[in-house]
Design a protein around this motif. Structure first.
Motif, mmCIF file in Angstrom:
data_model
loop_
_atom_site.group_PDB
_atom_site.id
_atom_site.type_symbol
_atom_site.label_atom_id
_atom_site.label_comp_id
_atom_site.label_asym_id
_atom_site.label_seq_id
_atom_site.Cartn_x
_atom_site.Cartn_y
_atom_site.Cartn_z
ATOM 1 N N SER A 68 0.855 -1.188 0.000
ATOM 2 C CA SER A 68 0.000 0.000 0.000
ATOM 3 C C SER A 68 0.885 1.229 0.000
ATOM 4 N N ILE A 69 0.355 2.329 -0.526
ATOM 5 C CA ILE A 69 1.090 3.594 -0.510
ATOM 6 C C ILE A 69 0.188 4.685 0.066
ATOM 7 N N ALA A 70 0.815 5.719 0.620
ATOM 8 C CA ALA A 70 0.065 6.822 1.233
ATOM 9 C C ALA A 70 0.537 8.146 0.661
ATOM 10 N N THR A 71 -0.411 9.069 0.473
ATOM 11 C CA THR A 71 -0.094 10.401 -0.027
ATOM 12 C C THR A 71 0.082 11.362 1.150
ATOM 13 N N GLU A 72 0.498 12.565 0.853
ATOM 14 C CA GLU A 72 0.705 13.568 1.910
ATOM 15 C C GLU A 72 -0.587 13.917 2.631
ATOM 16 N N ASN A 73 -1.715 13.851 1.932
ATOM 17 C CA ASN A 73 -2.998 14.174 2.570
ATOM 18 C C ASN A 73 -3.663 12.930 3.166
ATOM 19 N N CYS A 74 -2.821 11.892 3.434
ATOM 20 C CA CYS A 74 -3.252 10.679 4.144
ATOM 21 C C CYS A 74 -4.188 9.778 3.339
ATOM 22 N N GLN A 75 -4.251 9.969 2.038
ATOM 23 C CA GLN A 75 -5.015 9.038 1.207
ATOM 24 C C GLN A 75 -4.170 7.772 1.028
ATOM 25 N N GLU A 76 -4.826 6.612 1.186
ATOM 26 C CA GLU A 76 -4.081 5.344 1.096
ATOM 27 C C GLU A 76 -4.624 4.487 -0.032
ATOM 28 N N PHE A 77 -3.699 3.897 -0.806
ATOM 29 C CA PHE A 77 -4.048 2.970 -1.879
ATOM 30 C C PHE A 77 -3.503 1.595 -1.507
ATOM 31 N N THR A 78 -4.392 0.608 -1.443
ATOM 32 C CA THR A 78 -3.968 -0.769 -1.196
ATOM 33 C C THR A 78 -4.168 -1.563 -2.479
ATOM 34 N N PHE A 79 -3.131 -2.296 -2.883
ATOM 35 C CA PHE A 79 -3.140 -2.958 -4.184
ATOM 36 C C PHE A 79 -3.336 -4.459 -4.042
ATOM 37 N N ALA A 80 -3.830 -5.067 -5.122
ATOM 38 C CA ALA A 80 -4.176 -6.493 -5.114
ATOM 39 C C ALA A 80 -3.064 -7.309 -5.777
ATOM 40 N N TYR A 81 -2.612 -8.319 -5.056
ATOM 41 C CA TYR A 81 -1.594 -9.232 -5.575
ATOM 42 C C TYR A 81 -2.168 -10.041 -6.735
ATOM 43 N N HIS A 82 -1.347 -10.262 -7.751
ATOM 44 C CA HIS A 82 -1.703 -10.970 -8.992
ATOM 45 C C HIS A 82 -2.649 -10.165 -9.884
ATOM 46 N N THR A 83 -3.050 -8.984 -9.432
ATOM 47 C CA THR A 83 -3.882 -8.118 -10.272
ATOM 48 C C THR A 83 -3.157 -6.804 -10.553
ATOM 49 N N ASP A 84 -2.751 -6.123 -9.496
ATOM 50 C CA ASP A 84 -2.031 -4.865 -9.656
ATOM 51 C C ASP A 84 -0.513 -5.050 -9.645
ATOM 52 N N PHE A 85 -0.059 -6.120 -9.034
ATOM 53 C CA PHE A 85 1.392 -6.302 -8.929
ATOM 54 C C PHE A 85 1.762 -7.774 -8.780
ATOM 55 N N GLU A 86 3.008 -8.069 -9.105
ATOM 56 C CA GLU A 86 3.639 -9.348 -8.808
ATOM 57 C C GLU A 86 4.828 -9.074 -7.898
ATOM 58 N N VAL A 87 5.352 -10.115 -7.268
ATOM 59 C CA VAL A 87 6.452 -9.939 -6.323
ATOM 60 C C VAL A 87 7.639 -10.810 -6.700
ATOM 61 N N LYS A 88 8.791 -10.199 -6.715
ATOM 62 C CA LYS A 88 10.047 -10.936 -6.772
ATOM 63 C C LYS A 88 10.579 -10.911 -5.343
ATOM 64 N N ALA A 89 10.388 -12.022 -4.644
ATOM 65 C CA ALA A 89 10.630 -12.047 -3.208
ATOM 66 C C ALA A 89 12.116 -12.004 -2.879
ATOM 67 N N ALA A 90 12.419 -11.684 -1.639
ATOM 68 C CA ALA A 90 13.767 -11.796 -1.092
ATOM 69 C C ALA A 90 13.920 -13.193 -0.483
ATOM 70 N N PRO A 91 15.150 -13.607 -0.114
ATOM 71 C CA PRO A 91 15.351 -14.939 0.469
ATOM 72 C C PRO A 91 14.757 -15.118 1.859
#
Length: 516
Positions: free
Chosen positions: A103-126
């Protein structure tokens, strides 16, 4: 008539005695042997030879048995006081878990939460990583020393969440610097720089593309050249390897975002302005819409035992070694499909075994020790050769390394069937000269492509690690093709005569170097 027969006999006898040990070795390299070795390693029985899997163990056992059959000395680990052909070590195999958060937040405290496999994929760490940090734009996240260019020139980037553009620029001096660089090499450089400058996590966006290609929310069947199914065929890059296990990972998780994440982070017009500015001296810095990100990258981690296969012919000089190596691992199997890896890299292993046979067939001891290596875990990070160099106590004695990786086809950039790229250090031009001389002297059906490289520009195979250790190398390579990293890389597509000629040339050149 009797006198003529005696003359013929004497001439034949003289020809036999005129054969040098080098010539005797050359006669031992046969196309039928290259064919049988390559075909067996690329069979379904080997299950794609993925590092840490049963197929790779079968391949390693086969290679070791061939070294033993030929009479080479084991050069691996000593177990219970007895030397073996195996050098074993552990890696961490890891992949992204099914539960991820971004999720990300703006200066005016608006928050965006994203959906895995829809909005993003992950290249994980070990390991699983949870955190929150300030966002910072790092452009493409690259450096070019020759241009005195860096995307990290004026800010503190450590412990922050980076917003990074995918790939490399196309235009300008910076773009030209990466024009001929394979995407895999660009990716590795970006990984190193992320570790160097201490990224907490990375959000990587392609502002001009769609969702990440690995996203699973496509509404229709997944149709490809070699596959059709209701779901995309899982990628062999879903799992990655990390070593050495004795060191804590500094790898940051990478969240690969699509259009929605891009729109929440910055304006496309500002990205265009930034990319355009790379052609000028003054770089434009886009203003991010968001100020911070919160994430949890969950990883599934498993420890795996993998092994190199090592053998040698000891030379008369105790402090001089030449090495011959090829990775034997490939990409394994998924959903019933096997990535057989005939060209990549059963062809290289067949050459190594062919040279080993030839060296023993000379019947004489070389001046320098010839060390033969079959590397594991090359496909997911060059781990096998790197582990060897980290632990080998005589690296300073290695005079030269000869690498094989894909020597059985006609590459995309070659115009003739008999062409082969010869990739070598610019600091060691004599390796080119030796090989050209042997082509002419022994009438080999090969035409060499000049692949001279500078230090630090070794390409994407195991010779990279030797280059980083300051060890000269040369690499015979017949180039990429449409079956590279596809399930269609089968042995019947290999040009066995060409692979045999390359094996012959390689033997002749390394024998010269081992006896100079």
């Amino acid at each position: 008539m009797k006198k003529s027969l005696i003359t013929v006999f004497l001439l034949s006898t003289l020809n036999v005695f005129a054969q040098t040990p080098k010539d005797e070795g050359l006669k031992a390299i046969e196309e039928s042997t290259i064919n049988s070795t390559l075909t067996y390693l690329a069979s379904d029985w080997m299950e794609g030879r993925e590092a840490g899997r049963p197929g790779a163990y079968r391949a390693a056992e086969y290679i070791a048995s061939m070294y033993e059959f030929m009479g080479l000395e084991p050069a691996g680990d000593t177990v219970n006081g007895k030397p073996t052909y195996f050098q074993s070590f552990d890696v961490l195999e890891y992949k992204a878990a099914e539960k991820q958060h971004l999720s990300i937040a703006t200066e005016n405290c608006q928050e965006f939460t994203f959906a895995y496999h829809t909005d993003f994929e992950v290249k994980a760490a070990p390991s699983s990583v949870k955190g929150k940090g300030r966002l910072v734009f790092v452009g493409y996240g690259l450096e070019v020393d020759s241009l005195n260019y860096s995307d990290f020139y004026k800010k503190n980037y450590e412990g922050k969440v980076w917003v990074r553009l995918k790939g490399a620029p196309k235009n300008g001096k910076v773009g030209n610097a990466f024009k001929d660089e394979p995407a895999k090499q660009v990716h590795k450089l970006k990984e190193k720089l992320a570790e160097k400058y201490g990224a907490l996590a990375i959000i990587e966006i392609d502002p001009f593309g769609d969702l990440p290609k690995t996203s699973s929310n496509y509404p229709f069947r997944d149709n490809r050249k070699y596959y059709e199914g209701d779901q995309p065929l899982s990628s062999f890059y879903d799992t990655r390897l990390y070593s050495p296990v004795s060191e804590a990972s500094k790898i940051a998780p990478v969240f690969m975002g699509g259009e929605y994440i891009t729109a929440a982070l910055l304006n496309i017009s500002s990205v265009n302005q930034y990319i355009k500015s790379l052609e000028n001296k003054k770089i434009y810095s886009p203003q991010l819409k968001a100020v911070s990100a919160e994430f949890k990258s969950n990883a599934v981690v498993e420890r795996k035992r993998v092994r190199n296969v090592l053998a040698q012919v000891t030379g008369s000089m105790s402090d001089s070694i030449v090495m011959i190596g090829a990775h034997y691992d490939h990409l394994g199997k998924r959903e019933g499909y096997v990535w057989n890896g005939a060209d990549d890299n059963a062809s290289g292993v067949a050459a190594v075994l062919g040279i080993a046979k030839a060296v023993k067939a000379t019947g004489v001891q070389p001046k320098k020790t010839i060390l033969f290596a079959s590397w594991t875990a090359e496909e997911k990070g060059l781990h096998g050769s790197l582990n060897f160099l980290r632990n080998y106590v005589k690296t300073q004695d290695i005079n030269m390394y000869l690498n094989f990786d894909m020597i059985g086809r006609r590459g995309d950039w070659h115009s003739k069937d008999n062409q082969v790229s010869f990739i070598y250090n610019a600091e060691n031009p004599e390796t080119w000269e030796i090989s050209q001389s042997n082509i002419e002297k022994y009438s080999l059906n090969l035409e060499m492509f000049d692949g001279k490289t500078k230090r630090g520009e070794a390409g994407g195979s195991d010779n990279v690690n030797f280059d980083n250790f300051g060890i000269p190398y040369f690499w015979f390579h017949t180039g990429g093709h449409e079956d590279y990293h596809q399930v269609s890389d089968h042995s019947e597509k290999i040009m066995m005569d060409k692979a045999t000629e390359i094996t012959k040339l390689s033997y002749l050149s390394i024998w010269d170097i081992a006896n100079e």
